[in-house]
Motif scaffolding. Structure first.
Motif, PDB file in Angstrom:
ATOM      1  N   ARG A   6      41.041  39.997  33.569  1.00 12.36           N
ATOM      2  CA  ARG A   6      41.581  41.248  34.097  1.00 12.36           C
ATOM      3  C   ARG A   6      43.038  40.984  34.422  1.00 12.36           C
ATOM      4  O   ARG A   6      43.349  40.200  35.319  1.00 12.36           O
ATOM      5  CB  ARG A   6      40.834  41.676  35.351  1.00 12.36           C
ATOM      6  N   VAL A   7      43.933  41.615  33.687  1.00  9.75           N
ATOM      7  CA  VAL A   7      45.363  41.416  33.906  1.00  9.75           C
ATOM      8  C   VAL A   7      45.794  42.236  35.103  1.00  9.75           C
ATOM      9  O   VAL A   7      45.481  43.424  35.209  1.00  9.75           O
ATOM     10  CB  VAL A   7      46.174  41.801  32.648  1.00  9.75           C
ATOM     11  N   ARG A   8      46.518  41.598  36.011  1.00 10.47           N
ATOM     12  CA  ARG A   8      46.972  42.265  37.238  1.00 10.47           C
ATOM     13  C   ARG A   8      48.478  42.534  37.239  1.00 10.47           C
ATOM     14  O   ARG A   8      48.969  43.307  38.040  1.00 10.47           O
ATOM     15  CB  ARG A   8      46.625  41.391  38.439  1.00 10.47           C
ATOM     16  N   SER A   9      49.209  41.866  36.371  1.00  7.52           N
ATOM     17  CA  SER A   9      50.664  42.009  36.360  1.00  7.52           C
ATOM     18  C   SER A   9      51.108  43.090  35.374  1.00  7.52           C
ATOM     19  O   SER A   9      50.326  43.564  34.544  1.00  7.52           O
ATOM     20  CB  SER A   9      51.318  40.680  35.992  1.00  7.52           C
ATOM     21  N   ASP A  10      52.382  43.437  35.467  1.00  4.13           N
ATOM     22  CA  ASP A  10      52.991  44.401  34.568  1.00  4.13           C
ATOM     23  C   ASP A  10      53.017  43.832  33.148  1.00  4.13           C
ATOM     24  O   ASP A  10      53.177  42.628  32.946  1.00  4.13           O
ATOM     25  CB  ASP A  10      54.416  44.709  35.036  1.00  4.13           C
ATOM     26  N   GLU A  11      52.873  44.676  32.186  1.00  9.41           N
ATOM     27  CA  GLU A  11      52.821  44.269  30.778  1.00  9.41           C
ATOM     28  C   GLU A  11      54.054  43.477  30.342  1.00  9.41           C
ATOM     29  O   GLU A  11      53.962  42.576  29.518  1.00  9.41           O
ATOM     30  CB  GLU A  11      52.684  45.534  29.920  1.00  9.41           C
ATOM     31  N   ASN A  12      55.217  43.788  30.891  1.00 12.41           N
ATOM     32  CA  ASN A  12      56.459  43.132  30.483  1.00 12.41           C
ATOM     33  C   ASN A  12      56.895  42.016  31.434  1.00 12.41           C
ATOM     34  O   ASN A  12      58.011  41.513  31.312  1.00 12.41           O
ATOM     35  CB  ASN A  12      57.580  44.171  30.360  1.00 12.41           C
ATOM     36  N   ASP A  19      42.855  37.653  36.451  1.00 12.80           N
ATOM     37  CA  ASP A  19      41.588  37.104  36.937  1.00 12.80           C
ATOM     38  C   ASP A  19      40.838  36.571  35.726  1.00 12.80           C
ATOM     39  O   ASP A  19      40.844  37.202  34.659  1.00 12.80           O
ATOM     40  CB  ASP A  19      40.748  38.194  37.608  1.00 12.80           C
ATOM     41  N   PHE A  20      40.174  35.441  35.900  1.00 15.46           N
ATOM     42  CA  PHE A  20      39.387  34.835  34.821  1.00 15.46           C
ATOM     43  C   PHE A  20      38.000  34.531  35.348  1.00 15.46           C
ATOM     44  O   PHE A  20      37.845  33.891  36.389  1.00 15.46           O
ATOM     45  CB  PHE A  20      40.070  33.553  34.345  1.00 15.46           C
ATOM     46  N   ALA A  21      36.988  35.020  34.634  1.00 16.69           N
ATOM     47  CA  ALA A  21      35.599  34.832  35.047  1.00 16.69           C
ATOM     48  C   ALA A  21      34.769  34.360  33.860  1.00 16.69           C
ATOM     49  O   ALA A  21      35.038  34.724  32.717  1.00 16.69           O
ATOM     50  CB  ALA A  21      35.024  36.138  35.579  1.00 16.69           C
ATOM     51  N   ILE A  22      33.760  33.571  34.152  1.00 19.29           N
ATOM     52  CA  ILE A  22      32.829  33.114  33.124  1.00 19.29           C
ATOM     53  C   ILE A  22      31.436  33.607  33.495  1.00 19.29           C
ATOM     54  O   ILE A  22      30.916  33.266  34.555  1.00 19.29           O
ATOM     55  CB  ILE A  22      32.825  31.579  32.994  1.00 19.29           C
ATOM     56  N   GLY A  23      30.860  34.433  32.632  1.00 23.49           N
ATOM     57  CA  GLY A  23      29.497  34.910  32.845  1.00 23.49           C
ATOM     58  C   GLY A  23      29.364  36.117  33.747  1.00 23.49           C
ATOM     59  O   GLY A  23      28.683  37.063  33.423  1.00 23.49           O
ATOM     60  N   PRO A  25      31.701  38.847  35.929  1.00 23.50           N
ATOM     61  CA  PRO A  25      33.063  39.300  36.241  1.00 23.50           C
ATOM     62  C   PRO A  25      33.416  39.274  37.728  1.00 23.50           C
ATOM     63  O   PRO A  25      34.585  39.222  38.081  1.00 23.50           O
ATOM     64  CB  PRO A  25      33.086  40.739  35.719  1.00 23.50           C
ATOM     65  N   SER A  26      32.407  39.282  38.601  1.00 28.72           N
ATOM     66  CA  SER A  26      32.702  39.308  40.035  1.00 28.72           C
ATOM     67  C   SER A  26      33.002  37.923  40.606  1.00 28.72           C
ATOM     68  O   SER A  26      33.443  37.814  41.750  1.00 28.72           O
ATOM     69  CB  SER A  26      31.539  39.954  40.800  1.00 28.72           C
ATOM     70  N   LEU A  27      32.781  36.872  39.834  1.00 28.80           N
ATOM     71  CA  LEU A  27      33.093  35.507  40.266  1.00 28.80           C
ATOM     72  C   LEU A  27      34.260  35.002  39.439  1.00 28.80           C
ATOM     73  O   LEU A  27      34.079  34.510  38.328  1.00 28.80           O
ATOM     74  CB  LEU A  27      31.877  34.593  40.085  1.00 28.80           C
ATOM     75  N   PHE A  28      35.462  35.161  39.974  1.00 28.60           N
ATOM     76  CA  PHE A  28      36.651  34.868  39.190  1.00 28.60           C
ATOM     77  C   PHE A  28      37.643  34.010  39.954  1.00 28.60           C
ATOM     78  O   PHE A  28      37.567  33.899  41.175  1.00 28.60           O
ATOM     79  CB  PHE A  28      37.327  36.172  38.747  1.00 28.60           C
ATOM     80  N   VAL A  29      38.561  33.441  39.201  1.00 25.16           N
ATOM     81  CA  VAL A  29      39.704  32.743  39.781  1.00 25.16           C
ATOM     82  C   VAL A  29      40.950  33.518  39.380  1.00 25.16           C
ATOM     83  O   VAL A  29      40.978  34.183  38.345  1.00 25.16           O
ATOM     84  CB  VAL A  29      39.809  31.274  39.319  1.00 25.16           C
ATOM     85  N   GLU A  30      41.961  33.436  40.219  1.00 25.95           N
ATOM     86  CA  GLU A  30      43.232  34.084  39.920  1.00 25.95           C
ATOM     87  C   GLU A  30      44.149  33.057  39.285  1.00 25.95           C
ATOM     88  O   GLU A  30      44.323  31.963  39.828  1.00 25.95           O
ATOM     89  CB  GLU A  30      43.844  34.642  41.193  1.00 25.95           C
ATOM     90  N   LEU A  31      44.741  33.411  38.149  1.00 31.75           N
ATOM     91  CA  LEU A  31      45.616  32.497  37.424  1.00 31.75           C
ATOM     92  C   LEU A  31      46.938  33.179  37.102  1.00 31.75           C
ATOM     93  O   LEU A  31      47.012  34.408  37.027  1.00 31.75           O
ATOM     94  CB  LEU A  31      44.953  32.045  36.121  1.00 31.75           C
ATOM     95  N   ILE A  32      47.966  32.353  36.895  1.00 32.19           N
ATOM     96  CA  ILE A  32      49.284  32.834  36.486  1.00 32.19           C
ATOM     97  C   ILE A  32      49.777  31.922  35.378  1.00 32.19           C
ATOM     98  O   ILE A  32      49.739  30.694  35.516  1.00 32.19           O
ATOM     99  CB  ILE A  32      50.287  32.804  37.655  1.00 32.19           C
ATOM    100  N   MET A  33      50.252  32.542  34.269  1.00 31.89           N
ATOM    101  CA  MET A  33      50.750  31.769  33.128  1.00 31.89           C
ATOM    102  C   MET A  33      51.907  32.508  32.477  1.00 31.89           C
ATOM    103  O   MET A  33      51.953  33.739  32.529  1.00 31.89           O
ATOM    104  CB  MET A  33      49.662  31.619  32.056  1.00 31.89           C
ATOM    105  N   PHE A  38      49.466  32.436  28.077  1.00 34.74           N
ATOM    106  CA  PHE A  38      48.387  33.387  28.297  1.00 34.74           C
ATOM    107  C   PHE A  38      47.744  33.792  26.972  1.00 34.74           C
ATOM    108  O   PHE A  38      46.521  33.813  26.840  1.00 34.74           O
ATOM    109  CB  PHE A  38      48.903  34.623  29.041  1.00 34.74           C
ATOM    110  N   LYS A  39      48.567  34.098  25.977  1.00 32.80           N
ATOM    111  CA  LYS A  39      48.036  34.483  24.667  1.00 32.80           C
ATOM    112  C   LYS A  39      47.216  33.349  24.065  1.00 32.80           C
ATOM    113  O   LYS A  39      46.136  33.572  23.514  1.00 32.80           O
ATOM    114  CB  LYS A  39      49.177  34.889  23.741  1.00 32.80           C
ATOM    115  N   HIS A  40      47.710  32.130  24.183  1.00 27.93           N
ATOM    116  CA  HIS A  40      46.980  30.967  23.677  1.00 27.93           C
ATOM    117  C   HIS A  40      45.665  30.789  24.446  1.00 27.93           C
ATOM    118  O   HIS A  40      44.618  30.534  23.848  1.00 27.93           O
ATOM    119  CB  HIS A  40      47.845  29.706  23.788  1.00 27.93           C
ATOM    120  N   PHE A  41      45.717  30.923  25.765  1.00 21.72           N
ATOM    121  CA  PHE A  41      44.532  30.805  26.616  1.00 21.72           C
ATOM    122  C   PHE A  41      43.461  31.813  26.192  1.00 21.72           C
ATOM    123  O   PHE A  41      42.282  31.476  26.067  1.00 21.72           O
ATOM    124  CB  PHE A  41      44.939  31.033  28.081  1.00 21.72           C
ATOM    125  N   CYS A  42      43.872  33.062  25.972  1.00 21.21           N
ATOM    126  CA  CYS A  42      42.925  34.112  25.592  1.00 21.21           C
ATOM    127  C   CYS A  42      42.279  33.804  24.238  1.00 21.21           C
ATOM    128  O   CYS A  42      41.065  33.958  24.081  1.00 21.21           O
ATOM    129  CB  CYS A  42      43.628  35.460  25.537  1.00 21.21           C
TER     130      CYS A  42
END
Length: 78
Positions: A6-12, A19-23, A25-33, A38-42
């Motif tokens: 779930r992206v929280r920042s502005d597109e630009n 937010d990143f969750a496995i399995g 969606p309500s159990l997530f960690v907040e990440l910044i890249m 980010f594109k590579h991570f996705c």
């Protein structure tokens, strides 16, 4: 297992806050890249964007946790 974001920042924005969750969606960690990382991570994690319904459910649960009737924070908002 499904990996959600779930992206929280502005597109630009220079950095992507998300937010990143496995399995679940309500159990997530907040990440910044940076955008490129980010594109590579996705791609590497084959992520799925949370649906609007999933986002609303996560937000509702967070509100109950923060301001539920039986919490100390609830007493601050009366």
């Amino acid at each position: 297992m499904t990996k959600y974001i779930r992206v929280r920042s502005d597109e630009n924005a220079r950095f992507v806050e998300f937010d990143f969750a496995i399995g679940d969606p309500s159990l997530f960690v907040e990440l910044i890249m940076p955008q490129g990382a980010f594109k590579h991570f996705c791609a590497a994690n084959d992520v799925v964007f949370m649906t609007r319904e999933q986002q609303e459910n996560v937000d509702a649960e967070m509100q109950k946790w923060r301001y539920g009737e039986e919490t100390l924070m609830a007493n601050n908002h009366r």
